[in-house]
Design an enzyme around this catalytic site. Structure first.
Site, PDB file in Angstrom:
ATOM      1  N   SER A   7       0.844  -1.194   0.000  1.00 53.15           N
ATOM      2  CA  SER A   7       0.000   0.000   0.000  1.00 53.15           C
ATOM      3  C   SER A   7       0.887   1.255   0.000  1.00 53.15           C
ATOM      4  O   SER A   7       1.677   1.446  -0.914  1.00 53.15           O
ATOM      5  CB  SER A   7      -0.962  -0.043   1.192  1.00 53.15           C
ATOM      6  N   GLU A  36     -13.368   8.053 -10.760  1.00 54.91           N
ATOM      7  CA  GLU A  36     -13.961   8.998 -11.704  1.00 54.91           C
ATOM      8  C   GLU A  36     -12.922   9.359 -12.748  1.00 54.91           C
ATOM      9  O   GLU A  36     -11.727   9.110 -12.589  1.00 54.91           O
ATOM     10  CB  GLU A  36     -14.439  10.262 -10.993  1.00 54.91           C
ATOM     11  N   HIS A  90      -4.088  -0.538  -4.363  1.00 55.72           N
ATOM     12  CA  HIS A  90      -5.536  -0.797  -4.224  1.00 55.72           C
ATOM     13  C   HIS A  90      -6.214  -0.445  -5.554  1.00 55.72           C
ATOM     14  O   HIS A  90      -7.301   0.142  -5.582  1.00 55.72           O
ATOM     15  CB  HIS A  90      -6.133   0.052  -3.097  1.00 55.72           C
TER      16      HIS A  90
END
Length: 289
Positions: free
Chosen positions: A148, A166, A191
């Site tokens: 991460s 988006e 992720h």
């Protein structure tokens, strides 16, 4: 990060015999987060394999729950056969000067950065002798792994924020900052599919097409070998966004609320065993290990 003479990827007299001249002798393991810790544990098993008989140093600098993460990773690494697992836990930047933390890296086969906030890592380590010592582990043939935030921090320029899920906008809120500089020509996002981050990675690459965008799914790793070949490992995909041949973008236009346009950007999607040559820019298919 202020690097020692030659830089993290420059000539290094300490590189192991047979390592390509001017390249680190070790590997990077960039994990997209939420790697399996209870089942086959393929990615963490690979970290232990690469460390061999040498110590694994778990760096929890990015996390607000450092103690909990330390207990969890120590348990998993020991269960996978690691004999010497050490904790690197710096709460404040001035602690990076303490000899005990430099000593914790002596003989290390792997430094493993946990998740959290990548800015916590760079603000505590950047320009310190401890950061140089971590680079030295990598140059001399060790592995530096991170999950991460611990994956994003590896590059010279790191992604630290931006809207996901988006389409990217001309004046989108993509935020970047200096990373640890272990690899110079990549931007790493994690992720990736789970949080819909393709738009923000495209936006980041549009700002600087010299950099390859690397998106890594959860329970997946992009492993960069000393020969500059990247290999996908795990249950998800690794995405390579190559903007070096972009022929048009509206990134410099005034209308900030417009959706970003990019022409002739290339996207490669790698599943387990597939590879990507960072020198030639070409992917290759393969079989999972």
């Amino acid at each position: 990060m202020v690097e020692s003479k030659g830089g993290a990827e420059g000539p290094d007299r300490d590189a192991p015999a047979g390592a390509p001249r001017g390249r680190p002798g070790g590997a990077l393991v960039l994990i997209g987060g939420h790697e399996d810790k209870e089942g086959a544990r393929e990615i963490l098993r690979e970290v232990v394999r690469r460390a061999g008989a040498r110590p694994i140093v778990v760096a929890t600098l990015a996390s607000e729950v450092a103690g909990e993460l330390w207990v969890e990773y120590e348990r998993v690494f020991r269960a996978l056969g690691a004999g010497d697992v050490r904790h690197l836990d710096i709460a404040q930047r001035d602690q990076a000067r303490e000899a005990r933390w430099l000593e914790s890296l002596e003989g290390a086969g792997c430094v493993f950065f946990t998740g959290g906030d990548q800015l916590k890592i760079t603000s505590k380590l950047g320009g310190s002798r401890l950061a140089d010592a971590i680079c030295a582990v990598y140059r001399r043939g060790g592995t530096v792994a991170g999950t991460s935030a611990g994956a994003s921090v590896m590059s010279e320029t790191m992604l630290v924020g931006g809207a996901g899920e988006e389409s990217a906008k001309v004046r989108g809120a993509v935020r970047m900052a200096p990373g640890l500089g272990l690899v110079r020509d990549l931007l790493v996002d994690q992720h990736f599919a789970q949080r819909g981050r393709l738009g923000r990675l495209l936006g980041a690459v549009a700002h600087n097409p010299r950099l390859l965008g690397v998106g890594v799914d959860e329970d997946t790793a992009a492993v960069i070998e000393p020969d500059r070949r990247l290999r996908a490992l795990g249950t998800g995909a690794v995405y390579i966004v190559d903007g070096r041949n972009i022929s048009h973008t509206n990134i410099g236009e005034e209308e900030g609320d417009r959706v970003l346009s990019l022409f002739d950007v290339r996207l490669h999607v790698l599943s387990a065993g597939d590879s990507f040559d960072l020198e030639t820019g070409r992917p290759g298919c393969g079989q999972p290990r």
